[in-house]
Scaffold this active site. Structure first.
Site, PDB file in Angstrom:
ATOM      1  N   ARG A  52      48.673  48.287  26.922  1.00 44.98           N
ATOM      2  CA  ARG A  52      48.199  47.221  27.795  1.00 44.98           C
ATOM      3  C   ARG A  52      47.731  47.872  29.097  1.00 44.98           C
ATOM      4  O   ARG A  52      47.864  49.076  29.290  1.00 44.98           O
ATOM      5  CB  ARG A  52      49.239  46.125  28.035  1.00 44.98           C
ATOM      6  N   GLY A  53      47.179  47.022  29.990  1.00 47.50           N
ATOM      7  CA  GLY A  53      46.621  47.550  31.226  1.00 47.50           C
ATOM      8  C   GLY A  53      45.116  47.660  31.056  1.00 47.50           C
ATOM      9  O   GLY A  53      44.639  48.223  30.060  1.00 47.50           O
ATOM     10  N   ALA A  54      44.385  47.135  32.045  1.00 45.40           N
ATOM     11  CA  ALA A  54      42.933  47.016  31.920  1.00 45.40           C
ATOM     12  C   ALA A  54      42.274  48.326  31.480  1.00 45.40           C
ATOM     13  O   ALA A  54      41.529  48.360  30.492  1.00 45.40           O
ATOM     14  CB  ALA A  54      42.349  46.535  33.252  1.00 45.40           C
ATOM     15  N   ARG A  90      41.499  41.215  23.096  1.00 40.71           N
ATOM     16  CA  ARG A  90      42.091  40.586  24.286  1.00 40.71           C
ATOM     17  C   ARG A  90      40.975  39.917  25.077  1.00 40.71           C
ATOM     18  O   ARG A  90      40.016  40.586  25.475  1.00 40.71           O
ATOM     19  CB  ARG A  90      42.769  41.625  25.229  1.00 40.71           C
ATOM     20  N   GLN A 200      56.248  43.460  33.244  1.00 39.89           N
ATOM     21  CA  GLN A 200      55.584  44.769  33.362  1.00 39.89           C
ATOM     22  C   GLN A 200      55.998  45.497  34.642  1.00 39.89           C
ATOM     23  O   GLN A 200      56.031  46.720  34.691  1.00 39.89           O
ATOM     24  CB  GLN A 200      54.057  44.613  33.357  1.00 39.89           C
ATOM     25  N   ASP A 241      41.903  42.546  36.081  1.00 42.45           N
ATOM     26  CA  ASP A 241      41.332  42.634  34.740  1.00 42.45           C
ATOM     27  C   ASP A 241      39.850  42.313  34.745  1.00 42.45           C
ATOM     28  O   ASP A 241      39.110  42.738  33.868  1.00 42.45           O
ATOM     29  CB  ASP A 241      42.076  41.699  33.787  1.00 42.45           C
ATOM     30  N   LYS A 252      46.978  39.549  36.523  1.00 43.88           N
ATOM     31  CA  LYS A 252      48.206  39.022  35.911  1.00 43.88           C
ATOM     32  C   LYS A 252      48.671  37.740  36.592  1.00 43.88           C
ATOM     33  O   LYS A 252      48.632  37.614  37.808  1.00 43.88           O
ATOM     34  CB  LYS A 252      49.293  40.095  36.028  1.00 43.88           C
TER      35      LYS A 252
END
Lengths: 359, 359
Positions: A52-54, A90, A200, A241, A252
């Site tokens: 995960r994470g842009a 996503r 997170q 994002d 987020k």
């Protein structure tokens, strides 16, 4: 650069080269990695947030095109189908779409798709690492300015979610200036928002900062407002994002609440992003950016380790009560002090963004 | 009135009459009660949050004076020492201090302290129940007004923490208008803020609403801002632990963030309180109300049930990362649409509060 720490890398132990990633769902309890050998595995890993994470999603997607290219033995038409699957894994992450589109564009006229995909993905990663380093430097310059202006020697930075090296190659976005501050010998303390429901912050960001010996304190997401009222926060830095043409920021869920509190208490609020985070197709972010809805079980269940160190998943709500779970919110540009990008610091303003990034 | 549901009651099964309370730490997983037979047990139950909620703490404290009176065999001087212990058990709850002071004042010239303490505590509880009913009615009138103004038939109310019958005798404060709405046949849906770190929303409020068949959805604390941006929240109602003379509201940590979001999206933000919640000693709440700091372990550990229904406590953060845990924040009066009190609806304004409640 963090040097030792990476969220993903190529692994050639197996018959075909594959992508190896840290399973971020198990952190901070267990450090384990996964081999992604097929498009299907890769899409699942993005969907279930193994990765995960842009930025990392973008990197994984780029290497995903390489993995897919091996899978389809270099057939561009078949690769397009695989690319579509990766692109849709996503909905909110613009880097994902950007990375897939860029890779596919580069490979359009390639005569050696597998090899060229490998090379392009590595190049894209190297460029991202360089962007992260530029964000680190521009962001740390702001930290120094704030300390100077306040005549202080220690900076308290609040961050939400995880935008460090687990999120963006090589050192992250929001955390990159913090790592740079440490290198410059600045005394830095980070307030780490827990970031419910997937935690997170409490898991990934706290773990990252621990590994780098950076002083930090975990707080419930509810606490940032009080800390700002008390003057215990000198600045907020978050990642994003997607950023619309008018400077609205999708990040987020909960970011918007922190931006409101920062604005109400004159705490500068920065968003650290690589230029690829801009989505010029979207003018008014608050209205147009699609918001991902995830399973309510992410609110109802949580993972942790018991007193014997056993990882367990427990339900924390009544069994019958439903839960709603949107993954992101949109922070309006008016609440943002500035965007820290790899191309310099930029106000969250339509014209300034247009001039600097669409030129 | 809820009728069947109570957070505490007198129990005469034992040799001396004692106070029986629901152990709120075990909800929503286990319904169990505790017998409080001594001042020490009672103070511990308040401190470790076996009992919590502004009104319930006040009620427990009032009965605590009765329990203490039995303990010291009706000696007023010794009772004063016990009263001081009860009074100091939670620093932010004004009702606690108010209830103890009121009881001690009533007993000052009593010739039959034990019996009079019993009677006074029961009377104080009956009065609180009546106050809750008045709040229910005034609050529900506002719900009807909002529906009329919006020309809607269904109301979406967001609440933070727990201010229902587990918190305030007899139906709560923030939830009382919701129970009244159900009685009046209004279609009501409640967004329940999880309320980290102790999850009073996800556990207590959701459980309460389930028991009363009121439609509700649990959300992470981070989500309220987005819901308000989307128009999915018609009003916010919260309780309070203390309200200053100028209308600033101390309530569970995170309330301030929701008030900011409500203000930013033109969502009316109400605080439901009995008049005893006012603290006229404090003029400027934001500066003067003391904020309780609790153990960081409340952030680092969480309780839940595993797939076998076993209640477990798990750690959800890295072991070495510290956590900070303030229990309350202060919402400035400027963000509050109005206070819903047992004496009617009142703006969060120094002069209006003074006129109505100090008169």
């Amino acid at each position: 650069m963090q040097g030792n720490y990476k969220a993903l890398w190529l692994n050639d132990d197996l018959f075909d080269e594959c992508l190896e990633v840290i399973d971020q769902r198990l952190l901070p309890f267990i450090y384990d990695t996964r081999h992604l050998t097929t498009t299907e595995e890769l899409v699942t890993a993005i969907k279930n947030m193994t990765v995960r994470g842009a930025g990392v999603i973008g990197s994984v997607a780029a290497f995903g095109i390489y993995i897919a290219a091996i899978e389809v033995e270099g057939d561009y038409e078949l690769l397009k189908e695989k690319a579509a699957l990766i692109r849709e894994s996503r909905p909110t992450a613009i880097n994902l779409m950007w990375a897939v589109d860029k890779m596919m564009e580069l490979l359009k006229n390639s005569e050696n798709i597998i090899e060229d995909a490998r090379e392009a993905a590595i190049k894209l990663n190297d460029e991202e690492a360089l962007e992260s380093q530029k964000i680190a430097e521009f962001g740390c310059d702001i930290i120094e300015e704030i300390l100077k202006k306040k005549n202080k020697t220690k900076i308290n930075i609040l961050t939400h979610c995880n935008a460090g090296w687990l999120a963006v190659i090589d050192e992250g976005t929001a955390l990159a200036p913090i790592y740079e501050a440490k290198r410059r010998g600045i005394d830095v303390h980070v307030w780490v928002d827990e970031t419910r429901p997937r935690n997170q912050g409490a898991s990934l960001t706290a773990w990252e900062l621990s590994k780098s010996d950076i002083e930090h304190t975990i707080i419930a997401d509810n606490m940032g407002g009080l800390l700002m009222q008390r003057g215990d926060v000198d600045m907020v830095i978050v990642g994003a994002d997607r950023v619309s043409a008018n400077g609205d920021v999708a990040n987020k869920i909960g970011t918007y609440l922190k931006a409101l509190a920062a604005h109400d208490n004159d705490v500068p609020f920065y968003v650290a992003i690589p230029a690829s985070t801009f989505d010029f197709e979207i003018i008014d972010g608050a209205v147009e950016i699609p918001i991902e809805e995830r399973s309510g079980d992410e609110v109802k269940f949580i993972r942790g380790v018991d007193e014997d160190g056993v990882l367990r998943r427990v339900r924390i709500t009544p069994e019958d009560s439903p839960a709603k779970n949107y993954g992101f919110d949109v922070t309006p540009a008016r609440l943002i002090t500035a965007l820290i990008t790899n191309k310099g610091v930029c106000r969250a303003d339509f014209n300034e963004i247009k001039e600097k990034f669409r030129g």
